[in-house]
Design an enzyme around this catalytic site. Structure first.
Site, mmCIF file in Angstrom:
data_model
loop_
_atom_site.group_PDB
_atom_site.id
_atom_site.type_symbol
_atom_site.label_atom_id
_atom_site.label_comp_id
_atom_site.label_asym_id
_atom_site.label_seq_id
_atom_site.Cartn_x
_atom_site.Cartn_y
_atom_site.Cartn_z
ATOM 1 N N ASP A 9 0.762 -1.230 0.087
ATOM 2 C CA ASP A 9 -0.201 -0.110 -0.062
ATOM 3 C C ASP A 9 0.814 1.109 -0.058
ATOM 4 O OD1 ASP A 9 -2.443 -1.514 0.010
ATOM 5 O OD2 ASP A 9 -3.150 -0.722 1.700
ATOM 6 N N ASP A 10 0.152 2.262 -0.577
ATOM 7 C CA ASP A 10 1.088 3.594 -0.438
ATOM 8 C C ASP A 10 2.199 3.991 -1.182
ATOM 9 O OD1 ASP A 10 -1.172 4.099 1.650
ATOM 10 O OD2 ASP A 10 0.363 3.650 3.411
ATOM 11 N N HIS A 126 -7.535 4.080 1.162
ATOM 12 C CA HIS A 126 -6.469 4.568 2.323
ATOM 13 C C HIS A 126 -7.248 4.615 3.637
ATOM 14 C CE1 HIS A 126 -3.162 6.434 3.950
ATOM 15 N NE2 HIS A 126 -3.853 7.552 4.174
#
Length: 270
Positions: A9-10, A126
């Site tokens: 993620d991210d 998110h």
């Protein structure tokens, strides 16, 4: 066949985070990523030549920083920014966001991603805000492949996370259960099991190998957050990111995947 997605993620949070994720994909076991399009490292990520080798979903961000679309009446504060993690969760759970605005912002993020040459493989959110039913209602017709992350963390994975993470994981379970009928009715799909949501700050070779023991038949997703720290990039950048990166690069993880008869895969298999 037991297939394993290891999703970072991210991506797009900042250049240091990007560097770590690409390294984890090239030298380690990360098979897919989730891309933030409205964060400071987005341009750095999409211009990196390694991007073409890493399938990516949209990491929908409606809580931190500025939107891509707008202006919005419900989704942003008076200054035009998102409300931040805690306030966004509070407002989302209270049903304060207009699903039509969620849809507009999500489509704007998808469009920016595609203009940069990246076709999303799936959708996730998110801070997992996409799981809130009123938020999910604005995403059901989104123009991406109908693959979505639902966070039904395996019970043994929850035990590994520790009692301090119980409330955190229970919220995601409850929201996943509440929104699942919406996703299902709209024809969306997800892996049979999810692992790793509770291990932020506790990912090392030992915990990763224990997660591998929980992978059953079908497709499982392991969620990770590798990277390098970068000053001024909170909440995305802490020393924990580098600890996760080191764990994913550890040769024992790839050996453990092979020894368990698991096949590395990505979201396109869902």
């Amino acid at each position: 066949m037991r297939r394993l997605i290891i999703n970072a993620d991210d991506l797009g949070a900042d250049p240091a985070r990007n560097r770590g994720i690409f390294e984890a994909a090239q030298r380690g076991v990360v098979t897919d990523g989730s891309l933030l399009v409205n964060a400071q490292g987005f341009e750095d990520a999409v211009k990196d030549k390694r991007m073409k080798d890493l399938p990516c979903g949209l990491h929908l961000n409606i809580s931190e920083g500025k939107p891509i679309g707008g202006p919005y009446k419900t989704l942003t504060a008076a200054n035009g920014d998102f409300f931040g993690k805690d306030e966004t969760w509070r407002l989302a759970l209270c049903g304060m966001f207009d699903p039509a605005e969620i849809r507009i912002e999500a489509e704007a993020q998808v469009s920016l991603m595609r203009r940069a040459g990246v076709d999303p493989t799936h959708l996730d959110g998110h801070q997992h805000l996409h799981l809130v039913p009123r938020v999910a209602a604005g995403l059901l017709a989104l123009s991406v492949p109908r693959r979505v992350r639902l966070v039904f963390e395996h019970p043994d994975g929850t035990i590994m996370a520790g009692p301090d993470k119980a409330a955190y994981l229970n919220r995601f379970r409850e929201m996943s259960a509440a929104s699942r009928p919406l996703w299902e009715a709209a024809g969306w799909r997800w892996p049979e099991r999810h692992l790793g949501a509770g291990l932020i700050g506790a990912v090392h070779p030992g915990t990763l190998l224990r997660l591998l023991d929980l992978v059953g038949d079908g497709i499982s997703e392991v969620l990770v957050h590798p990277g390098y720290p970068q000053a001024g990039s909170l909440p995305f950048s802490t020393s924990e990111r580098e600890i996760e990166l080191e764990a994913l690069l550890d040769p024992r993880i790839r050996e453990g995947i092979g020894a368990r008869g698991l096949t590395l895969s990505n979201w396109s298999a869902v």
